[in-house]
Enzyme design. Structure first.
Site, PDB file in Angstrom:
ATOM      1  N   HIS A 175     -17.940 -29.457 -33.709  1.00  0.00           N
ATOM      2  CA  HIS A 175     -17.427 -30.038 -34.960  1.00  0.00           C
ATOM      3  C   HIS A 175     -16.788 -31.401 -34.727  1.00  0.00           C
ATOM      4  CE1 HIS A 175     -13.209 -29.137 -33.925  1.00  0.00           C
ATOM      5  NE2 HIS A 175     -13.613 -27.941 -33.522  1.00  0.00           N
ATOM      6  N   CYS A 191     -13.681 -24.496 -29.048  1.00  0.00           N
ATOM      7  CA  CYS A 191     -14.677 -25.266 -29.798  1.00  0.00           C
ATOM      8  C   CYS A 191     -14.953 -26.598 -29.104  1.00  0.00           C
ATOM      9  CB  CYS A 191     -14.193 -25.517 -31.224  1.00  0.00           C
ATOM     10  SG  CYS A 191     -14.245 -24.039 -32.275  1.00  0.00           S
TER      11      CYS A 191
END
Length: 229
Positions: A175, A191
């Site tokens: 992301h 992440c």
């Protein structure tokens, strides 16, 4: 023969009137030929310069807000691999993401990865893509950080940034970020983060089903060194 004085005065008076009449006619003709200037006390409105163009507020998510080190900037590099073009390879120890182009080359992006104790490895596939995604921290993250919001709508202040690509059935995503200064560091809960500019570029290349290989911290990505960049 002598003329009476009264008659002479009348004649001179008539001549004077005639001269005045001729002068008035001449003046009128001249005035008609030449337009009169505006009276000095008639003011014209002041000339106003056009207002400066309205500029958009700086996007706090753009990597332009900071200057990334040269090694972390998006670039095409030499990257021989047997993986098919379109594969994404996460070089966790070196904080790079490679998008395989084929022909011995790849696009390399600088990334932020999991902090100590939160890195992981394995093979996943992109199962979902989202623009300006909402963020719902998983229960295990809230247990560690109770102050986190239970839900946050997508937007410039959202830590997931401009784009997200969800990996398999895991809680992990590739992301964007609203903190581009963290690129190149080990900071996340697992992440993979890129600048908003870079994640938008990657997003345009990656499809649902794209293969994603995450290398472990104790293994150097093959042919990923700067010497071949």
């Amino acid at each position: 023969m002598l003329r009476p004085i009264g008659s002479m005065l009348n004649s001179r008076y008539a001549a004077a009137l005639g001269a005045l009449a001729i002068g008035a006619v001449a003046f009128s003709a001249s005035a008609a030929a030449t337009p009169l200037p505006l009276f000095p006390f008639i003011l014209t409105p002041p000339v106003q310069s056009a207002p400066p163009p309205v500029q958009a507020a700086p996007d706090e998510n753009e990597s332009g807000a900071i200057e990334l080190p040269a090694r972390l900037k998006r670039q095409v590099v030499s990257y021989p691999t047997r993986e098919a073009p379109g594969t994404v390879i996460i070089d966790t120890p070196n904080t790079y993401l490679y998008y395989v182009l084929g022909g011995g080359h790849a696009i390399r992006y600088g990334i932020g990865v999991g902090r100590d104790g939160f890195t992981w490895s394995g093979v996943q596939a992109v199962t979902k893509k989202a623009e300006w995604p909402d963020w719902t921290p998983p229960p295990e993250m809230i247990a560690r950080q109770p102050y986190l919001p239970r839900h946050m709508a997508g937007g410039p202040g959202n830590p997931l940034g401009a784009r997200a690509m969800y990996l398999g059935g895991t809680v992990y995503r590739i992301h964007g970020t609203n903190a581009p200064e963290t690129i190149g560091t080990h900071v996340s809960s697992g992440c993979i983060r890129l600048t908003n500019q870079d994640v938008s570029d990657l997003y345009s290349r990656v499809n649902v089903g794209t293969r994603v290989i995450v290398l472990p911290m104790n293994r150097q990505a093959a042919n990923a060194g700067d010497k071949r960049s």
